[in-house]
Enzyme design. Structure first.
Site, mmCIF file in Angstrom:
data_model
loop_
_atom_site.group_PDB
_atom_site.id
_atom_site.type_symbol
_atom_site.label_atom_id
_atom_site.label_comp_id
_atom_site.label_asym_id
_atom_site.label_seq_id
_atom_site.Cartn_x
_atom_site.Cartn_y
_atom_site.Cartn_z
ATOM 1 N N LYS A 32 -6.930 7.683 -4.009
ATOM 2 C CA LYS A 32 -5.910 8.550 -4.306
ATOM 3 C C LYS A 32 -5.899 9.081 -5.867
ATOM 4 C CE LYS A 32 -2.613 6.148 -2.339
ATOM 5 N NZ LYS A 32 -3.278 5.406 -1.614
ATOM 6 N N THR A 33 -5.702 7.817 -6.531
ATOM 7 C CA THR A 33 -5.561 8.149 -7.832
ATOM 8 C C THR A 33 -6.672 8.729 -8.765
ATOM 9 O OG1 THR A 33 -3.852 6.237 -7.972
ATOM 10 C CG2 THR A 33 -4.888 7.158 -10.225
ATOM 11 N N ASP A 216 1.460 11.225 -8.222
ATOM 12 C CA ASP A 216 0.997 10.002 -7.768
ATOM 13 C C ASP A 216 2.108 9.103 -7.122
ATOM 14 O OD1 ASP A 216 -0.997 8.161 -6.894
ATOM 15 O OD2 ASP A 216 -1.564 7.360 -9.208
ATOM 16 N N GLU A 217 1.831 8.240 -6.352
ATOM 17 C CA GLU A 217 2.797 7.312 -5.619
ATOM 18 C C GLU A 217 3.975 8.088 -5.104
ATOM 19 O OE1 GLU A 217 2.125 4.082 -5.473
ATOM 20 O OE2 GLU A 217 0.655 3.829 -7.032
ATOM 21 N N GLN A 247 3.083 1.816 1.350
ATOM 22 C CA GLN A 247 3.334 0.979 0.179
ATOM 23 C C GLN A 247 4.654 1.646 -0.577
ATOM 24 O OE1 GLN A 247 -0.228 0.561 -2.713
ATOM 25 N NE2 GLN A 247 -1.143 1.864 -1.375
ATOM 26 N N ARG A 615 -4.245 -5.337 -3.948
ATOM 27 C CA ARG A 615 -4.772 -5.353 -5.420
ATOM 28 C C ARG A 615 -6.121 -5.954 -5.447
ATOM 29 N NH1 ARG A 615 -3.127 -1.249 -5.902
ATOM 30 N NH2 ARG A 615 -2.548 -1.447 -3.858
HETATM 31 P P1 ATP Z 1 -3.413 2.587 -4.403
HETATM 32 O O1 ATP Z 1 -2.972 2.863 -3.106
HETATM 33 O O2 ATP Z 1 -3.695 1.175 -4.675
HETATM 34 O O3 ATP Z 1 -2.886 3.142 -5.589
HETATM 35 P P2 ATP Z 1 -5.811 4.507 -4.635
HETATM 36 O O4 ATP Z 1 -5.781 5.315 -3.455
HETATM 37 O O5 ATP Z 1 -4.957 5.086 -5.812
HETATM 38 O O6 ATP Z 1 -5.194 2.961 -4.461
HETATM 39 P P3 ATP Z 1 -7.847 4.410 -6.435
HETATM 40 O O7 ATP Z 1 -7.315 3.290 -7.480
HETATM 41 O O8 ATP Z 1 -7.820 5.617 -6.859
HETATM 42 O O9 ATP Z 1 -7.238 4.141 -5.073
HETATM 43 O O10 ATP Z 1 -9.258 3.693 -6.101
HETATM 44 C C1 ATP Z 1 -9.641 2.375 -5.880
HETATM 45 C C2 ATP Z 1 -11.041 2.047 -6.342
HETATM 46 O O11 ATP Z 1 -12.002 2.562 -5.627
HETATM 47 C C3 ATP Z 1 -11.171 2.156 -7.854
HETATM 48 O O12 ATP Z 1 -11.817 1.223 -8.439
HETATM 49 C C4 ATP Z 1 -11.973 3.650 -7.736
HETATM 50 O O13 ATP Z 1 -12.589 3.807 -8.793
HETATM 51 C C5 ATP Z 1 -12.771 3.434 -6.475
HETATM 52 N N1 ATP Z 1 -13.384 4.564 -5.855
HETATM 53 C C6 ATP Z 1 -12.745 5.601 -5.181
HETATM 54 N N2 ATP Z 1 -13.163 6.210 -4.652
HETATM 55 C C7 ATP Z 1 -14.572 6.154 -4.845
HETATM 56 C C8 ATP Z 1 -15.859 6.654 -4.482
HETATM 57 N N3 ATP Z 1 -15.808 7.719 -3.878
HETATM 58 N N4 ATP Z 1 -16.986 5.920 -4.952
HETATM 59 C C9 ATP Z 1 -17.187 4.632 -5.681
HETATM 60 N N5 ATP Z 1 -15.703 4.104 -6.071
HETATM 61 C C10 ATP Z 1 -14.766 4.883 -5.434
HETATM 62 MG MG MG Z 2 -3.267 4.783 -6.763
#
Ligand code: ATP
Ligand code: MG
Length: 743
Positions: A32-33, A216-217, A247, A615
């Site tokens: 997402k981020t 975000d969040e 979350q 995490r």
């Molecule tokens: P959270 O809910 O914990 O905030 P999130 O959904 O924001 O998580 P991110 O932090 O954006 O998730 O991504 C998690 C990890 O996965 C990061 O290390 C990111 O670089 C990696 N990632 C996300 N998408 C891809 C992708 N398409 N290919 C490779 N790595 C990815």
């Molecule tokens: Mg995130």
């Protein structure tokens, strides 16, 4: 286009959506981020918007720094002027630019939680309020929740004498803040919200400017934050929100998952985008997270999968004590670093409450392992730093009575409490600040105070034209702070910290591009602010990035709350005990679900556990202790229900798993104990039942032997206590009759 290359099809679709509002609802680690950041970069790169047309809200300052850094690696642009930050940071920025319209002095100062409490205590003294009857913390909570709902004193409904008093105190507090030119955290938001409401021209300016708003969040936004976004976006507005209902961990502060549903209606969101592939964690960690969160009933529902292998099993350790738990962690960290080649900064130790970190910190210290604590007592909250900041604030805004009171006689300069009281009386009767009242004071009391005022004036004069770092350096010396702590045999650390403040000022100036006179007003876009004022806001808003500990490769310590959005190769989740995690306030209670329904409070704790588990990228360790020292008391806890809810096949018990919880499970136990729903005791409500022993305390009984207190029910003489006597089973006893002793 390289910045789109690594995205999967769903992520790509989200990043490149046309200009419309969208909600991405997806689980932890699904990107997402990453999507949000890539979208900002893509919008700018393709020329759909300039860097100034974007506003992005992140949850912590650390996250916004990371986001800006990532954008600047993707695009050759200057990210300095971009509006990326926390709600508080962004509102502060807006109020700095429009202080006049917002009814604030140009150099308004920000009160953190601690400052706010001392402001309330000062007010109590002036008004003669009994702090026992109206604890300052309760008032602070009352004011905070009123503001979070957008309510001024006149808007709060009070049905009893107690609340009517609270409202009157809220009103007096507001008047005091206004007089002193200070705002608390919640005020930043409310003021900015009202500013946009009252000034159509300003509102339209921002609505036209921020063509794209990204959040975000999103699950953790409260009512006021949501309404602020809505007002800022305007009728043509476009908001791109990402979040995860699983979350949501700030309901206790008024965050509402219901905002997600309302958002879809308010902004006519066409499609809710789902991301289901997790890129963060190995299979075992992900499975544990999925199964755990499946125990929650209030969910929008989604499941994550991964292409990664299963990875190591999740290791579980039952420690005999908190000391033993710390020893286990140290031992494992040594293996991870020395044998498995992890770097120390790949490792995080998470806990439910800050009080738990002490034992672990001590053990890390003894083992000579560098570590860094996020949250906890932050650098800017240390007493000596607060003193230095108070001098700086007073130079910036002479009406700041909080700062005045803090340093008027620190270091000691012979100004007695009587003189200050006299000054206070005069200031109150003439409705002016303490500083200004000095000149109207007569007699002996004036001499010392006058000298203090001269010191401030002199420092203000002598620091003209200096850089920010030089200014801070001058002030810590001229004020006598450095000399004071140098003379103290235990003051060495404090002197070090004061010098660190000079470094912090220097790096802040470099990061913000302030090379000139610290006191000169910068004309930077519409950011009208002096470098000093900017630094002071930074000091109030900074969330746990401990400047003093930077640089070294260190193990990361933080609460589960503070870990949100972050990731680490190896994670230890500690203190998995009933009463600790889940927290005792949540057990057997229910809370308002936002849409009028009631939800078990334990569900929020379970989401927090879900955050903690997710995490971890590669290795996850879970631990609990049979006994631990907390708040000066030895407490005996049962293993957390969350451990029992995890699927056995992904766990590896390093100590034998003991069967000690009722076979019907925790859910059954809860519903038996708490048949009717009860309201969570928060903030200012008074408890009606008494609990001589905390949940989790060890007690002994003549017939049944030793046990652990599990629950209470009923009231008054009918109150009963439930105790788990291990092999003797779970018993309900009449509290008034049972002869119990703590052991
Ligand atoms: P959270 O809910 O914990 O905030 P999130 O959904 O924001 O998580 P991110 O932090 O954006 O998730 O991504 C998690 C990890 O996965 C990061 O290390 C990111 O670089 C990696 N990632 C996300 N998408 C891809 C992708 N398409 N290919 C490779 N790595 C990815
Ligand atoms: Mg995130």
């Amino acid at each position: 286009m390289s910045l789109l290359e690594s995205l999967n099809p769903e992520q790509l679709a989200a990043v490149t959506l046309p200009r419309e509002s969208a909600l991405i609802l997806a689980g932890a680690g699904s990107g997402k981020t990453k999507v949000l950041t890539a979208r900002i970069a893509w919008l700018i790169q393709t020329g759909q918007v300039g860097p100034n047309g974007v506003l992005a809200v992140t949850f912590t300052n650390k996250a916004s720094k990371e986001m800006l850094h990532r954008i600047s690696t993707m695009l050759p642009i200057n990210t300095r002027s971009m509006w990326v930050g926390t709600f508080h940071g962004l509102c502060n920025r807006m109020l700095r630019a429009h202080w006049k319209e917002a009814g604030l002095p140009q150099a308004f100062q920000i009160l953190d939680m601690q400052d706010q409490l001392s402001a309330i205590k000062r007010m109590y003294k002036v008004l003669g309020i009994d702090a026992e009857k109206f604890p300052p913390k309760q008032l602070s909570y009352f004011i905070g929740s009123a503001k979070d709902q957008g309510l001024r004193p006149k808007d709060v409904e009070a049905h009893d004498e107690y609340h009517r008093m609270m409202v009157r105190l809220y009103e007096a507090y507001e008047a005091q803040c206004q007089r002193e030119g200070v705002v608390d955290f919640a005020e930043l938001l409310l003021r900015s919200f009202e500013l946009l409401g009252a000034n159509p021209a300003l509102r339209e300016h921002y609505q036209a400017r921020f063509k794209y708003i990204l959040v975000d969040e999103f699950q953790d936004t409260n009512n006021l934050q949501y309404n602020w976004l809505k007002r800022l976006a305007g009728p043509q507005g476009c908001i791109f929100a990402v979040g995860d209902d699983d979350q949501s961990i700030y309901a206790f502060r008024g965050a509402r998952v219901a905002n997600m549903v309302q958002f879809e209606n308010d902004f006519a969101v066409q499609n809710r985008i789902k991301l289901e592939q997790n890129y963060r964690s190995v299979g075992n960690v992900l499975k544990a997270a999925n199964v755990l969160i499946g125990h929650n009933k209030a969910r929008l529902g989604k499941e994550l999968w991964t292409e990664a292998g299963e990875g190591e099993a999740i290791r579980v350790y039952e420690a005999t004590s908190d000391q033993d738990e710390a020893a286990f962690i140290i031992d494992r960290i040594k293996k991870l670093v020395l044998e498995e080649g992890f770097s120390r900064s790949d490792i995080a130790i998470l806990y439910r409450s800050n009080a738990q970190s002490r034992v672990v910190e001590q053990a890390l210290f003894n083992a000579g392992m560098p570590y860094r604590v996020y949250g906890g007592l932050r650098f800017f909250e240390r007493a000596e730093i607060k003193h230095a900041l108070a001098y700086l604030r007073l130079m910036d805004n002479a009406d700041d009575d909080n700062s005045f009171s803090r340093v008027v006689n620190f270091p000691a300069r012979g100004i007695g409490a009587r003189s200050v009281e006299q000054l206070q009386d005069l200031a109150t009767s003439q409705v002016t600040s303490l500083y200004r009242a000095i000149h109207r004071l007569e007699g002996r009391a004036q001499a010392g105070l006058k000298k203090f005022a001269d010191l401030i004036e002199r420092m203000r004069f002598e620091t003209r034209g200096l850089s920010l770092a030089d200014l801070v350096d001058k002030v810590i010396n001229e004020s006598g702070l450095v000399a004071h702590f140098q003379a103290d045999k235990d003051g060495e650390d404090r002197v070090e910290n004061l010098k660190e403040l000079v470094n912090a000022a220097a790096s802040f100036a470099i990061a913000e591009g302030y090379y000139q006179d610290a006191a000169a007003t910068m004309v930077d876009e519409e950011k009208l602010i002096t470098p000093l004022a900017d630094f002071l806001s930074h000091a109030s808003l900074e969330a746990g990035d401990n400047a003093a500990a930077a640089g070294q490769e260190a193990i990361q310590l933080m609460t589960a709350h503070a870990a949100k959005g972050l990731e680490f190769k190896c994670v230890f989740v500690t203190g998995l005990e009933e009463g600790l995690f889940p927290h005792e306030n949540s057990i057997g209670n229910s809370v308002e679900g936002g849409d009028g329904t009631s939800v078990e409070a334990v569900e929020e704790e379970r989401r927090l556990m879900y955050v903690a588990i997710t995490r971890a990228r590669e290795q996850l360790f879970l631990s609990h202790a049979q006994q631990r020292m907390l708040h000066g008391q030895i407490r005996y806890h049962l293993r957390s229900r969350f451990l029992d809810e995890l699927p056995e096949d992904v766990l590896k018990w390093l100590t034998p798993k003991r069967a000690h919880i009722a076979s019907q499970g925790w859910d059954a136990l809860d519903s038996k104990v708490w048949g009717q729903s009860k309201t969570l005791n928060v903030g200012y409500s008074n408890k009606t039942t008494k609990r001589p022993y905390d949940i989790g305390t060890g007690v002994s009984h003549a017939k049944f032997g030793n046990g652990v207190v599990v629950a209470y029910e009923g009231e008054g003489d009918d109150q009963r206590i439930q105790i788990n006597f291990g092999r003797q089973g779970m018993k309900w006893l009449m509290l008034s009759l049972a002869k119990l002793e703590k052991f």
